[in-house]
Design a protein around this motif. Structure first.
Motif, PDB file in Angstrom:
ATOM      1  N   VAL A 199      -0.395   7.710  -2.115  1.00  0.00           N
ATOM      2  CA  VAL A 199       0.939   7.393  -1.605  1.00  0.00           C
ATOM      3  C   VAL A 199       0.884   7.117  -0.106  1.00  0.00           C
ATOM      4  CG1 VAL A 199       3.265   8.303  -1.207  1.00  0.00           C
ATOM      5  CG2 VAL A 199       2.149   8.669  -3.416  1.00  0.00           C
ATOM      6  N   GLN A 200       0.165   7.950   0.631  1.00  0.00           N
ATOM      7  CA  GLN A 200       0.059   7.769   2.081  1.00  0.00           C
ATOM      8  C   GLN A 200      -0.613   6.449   2.435  1.00  0.00           C
ATOM      9  OE1 GLN A 200      -1.984  11.282   3.439  1.00  0.00           O
ATOM     10  NE2 GLN A 200      -0.271  12.645   2.933  1.00  0.00           N
ATOM     11  N   GLU A 224      -2.103   0.628  -5.014  1.00  0.00           N
ATOM     12  CA  GLU A 224      -3.096   1.638  -5.359  1.00  0.00           C
ATOM     13  C   GLU A 224      -3.062   1.874  -6.865  1.00  0.00           C
ATOM     14  OE1 GLU A 224      -5.170   4.111  -3.155  1.00  0.00           O
ATOM     15  OE2 GLU A 224      -5.147   2.109  -2.255  1.00  0.00           O
ATOM     16  N   LEU A 225      -4.201   1.711  -7.491  1.00  0.00           N
ATOM     17  CA  LEU A 225      -4.343   2.008  -8.915  1.00  0.00           C
ATOM     18  C   LEU A 225      -4.709   3.484  -9.025  1.00  0.00           C
ATOM     19  CD1 LEU A 225      -4.168   0.225 -11.474  1.00  0.00           C
ATOM     20  CD2 LEU A 225      -6.653  -0.008 -11.371  1.00  0.00           C
ATOM     21  N   SER A 262       7.341   1.784  -7.173  1.00  0.00           N
ATOM     22  CA  SER A 262       7.458   1.320  -5.796  1.00  0.00           C
ATOM     23  C   SER A 262       7.926   2.472  -4.921  1.00  0.00           C
ATOM     24  CB  SER A 262       8.448   0.158  -5.690  1.00  0.00           C
ATOM     25  OG  SER A 262       8.624  -0.210  -4.336  1.00  0.00           O
ATOM     26  N   VAL A 263       7.207   2.714  -3.840  1.00  0.00           N
ATOM     27  CA  VAL A 263       7.609   3.780  -2.922  1.00  0.00           C
ATOM     28  C   VAL A 263       8.616   3.259  -1.905  1.00  0.00           C
ATOM     29  CG1 VAL A 263       5.470   5.065  -3.210  1.00  0.00           C
ATOM     30  CG2 VAL A 263       5.622   3.337  -1.417  1.00  0.00           C
ATOM     31  N   ARG A 264       9.078   2.024  -2.114  1.00  0.00           N
ATOM     32  CA  ARG A 264      10.151   1.458  -1.287  1.00  0.00           C
ATOM     33  C   ARG A 264      11.018   0.607  -2.189  1.00  0.00           C
ATOM     34  NH1 ARG A 264      10.112  -3.038   2.695  1.00  0.00           N
ATOM     35  NH2 ARG A 264       7.908  -3.242   2.217  1.00  0.00           N
ATOM     36  N   ALA A 296       0.108   2.482 -11.350  1.00  0.00           N
ATOM     37  CA  ALA A 296      -0.139   2.043  -9.975  1.00  0.00           C
ATOM     38  C   ALA A 296       1.099   2.275  -9.128  1.00  0.00           C
ATOM     39  CB  ALA A 296      -0.534   0.566  -9.941  1.00  0.00           C
ATOM     40  N   ILE A 297       0.892   2.316  -7.807  1.00  0.00           N
ATOM     41  CA  ILE A 297       2.007   2.406  -6.866  1.00  0.00           C
ATOM     42  C   ILE A 297       1.902   1.248  -5.884  1.00  0.00           C
ATOM     43  CG2 ILE A 297       2.316   4.893  -7.053  1.00  0.00           C
ATOM     44  CD1 ILE A 297       0.712   5.211  -4.475  1.00  0.00           C
TER      45      ILE A 297
END
Length: 312
Positions: A7-8, A18-19, A90-92, A147-148
């Motif tokens: 995540v970072q 990122e998988l 999605s982190v956004r 993934a992310i």
């Protein structure tokens, strides 16, 4: 590498995607090498907030490819399937920001991995697609990944995913730089609430920008993406209202590009009524019916970590 580190890396811009989990090391290729390799890989992408994953997510992820309208009816009874599936976080998000009481991104990833295992064990559903458009996979082994990504729009996600998958497939096949790797064809899975946002000008600079972006997203000369939308029954919305959304979105899609790129599917009478927000609300009230809306593994995870409860 821990999920927190993944995540970072994405949030700091060190990686576009990122998988974090694959059902086998060769994903999205078949688990075992096949000869000859496909010229095209059809990959479904379920992009959601997974807060938490529900049986509606599982049903939608299990959806099979839809044949083009111009394809002749299939005479084969064998089920056709995507070559691979991807659960994407999605982190956004364009609409949804992390709020107090929400599961953290790391916890959502852990639940997505549980869902990936559930998905790998379940049988794909929906109407089989025409074999000439979606060849039957030579292997029935699971082919699922998690993934992310740090990109809020589907158009942006498509570009990042296509580049990432093209490079990954090329690396896995050991192709020289001059060789042309198999082309990834993406089908995005979503509900009616999401597709309304996809075709809403307010999520773009203006309507002209939206049309140009979506043409690039859907056009055979562009990303050549497809969309499968689950018919949902939202709280406070009638069936007629949902049908109106389907009709309007289909018309908008046809105005943007005449080639069929949007299909609506049923995911089940019960599943179409489930939502992550209803699970969270039921947990906050101490209503045990939330357990009927998620898989047993995710129910156990939520309980063990006391997620979404009023005492959290």
């Amino acid at each position: 590498m821990s999920y927190a580190t993944h995540v970072q890396r994405v949030q700091k811009g060190l990686s576009l995607i990122e998988l974090v989990h694959t059902s086998h090391p060769r994903w999205p290729l078949p688990p075992q090498p096949s000869q000859p390799p496909y010229s095209t890989f059809h990959i479904s992408v379920l992009d959601s907030s997974f807060n938490p994953p529900t049986l509606a997510h599982l049903a939608l992820a299990n959806t099979l490819p839809q044949p083009p309208a111009e394809a002749p009816p299939s005479t084969s009874s064998a089920s056709r399937d995507f070559d691979a599936r991807l659960l994407l976080l999605s982190v956004r998000n364009a609409d949804k920001q992390l709020k107090p009481g929400d599961a953290t991104y790391e916890q959502r990833i852990e639940m997505m991995v549980l869902l990936a295992h559930d998905l790998a064990r379940s049988r794909a559903r929906s109407v089989p697609a025409a074999p000439e458009h979606f060849p039957e996979s030579p292997s029935h082994e699971p082919n699922v990944a998690v993934a992310i990504i740090d990109e809020p729009t589907f158009v942006g996600k498509s570009a990042i995913l296509r580049d990432f998958l093209t490079r990954r497939i090329s690396d896995l096949l050991g192709l020289a730089e001059a060789a042309l790797p198999p082309s990834p064809k993406l089908t995005f899975l979503m509900g009616t609430d999401t597709i309304v946002r996809l075709f809403a000008p307010r999520y773009y600079a203006d309507e002209e920008t939206m049309v140009a972006a979506l043409r690039r997203f859907l056009s055979p000369e562009g990303d050549d993406a497809r969309i499968i939308c689950a018919r949902r029954v939202s709280r406070g919305a009638s069936r007629a209202e949902e049908e109106k959304v389907e009709s309007e979105m289909s018309e908008v899609a046809r105005r943007i590009i005449p080639v069929q790129r949007l299909a609506f599917v049923d995911i089940g009478e019960r599943e179409c009524t489930f939502s992550s927000s209803e699970v969270r609300e039921s947990l906050a009230k101490g209503d045990e019916r939330w357990k009927d809306m998620v898989t047993p593994s995710i129910a156990q995870y939520i309980t063990s970590r006391q997620l979404y409860s009023s005492s959290q």
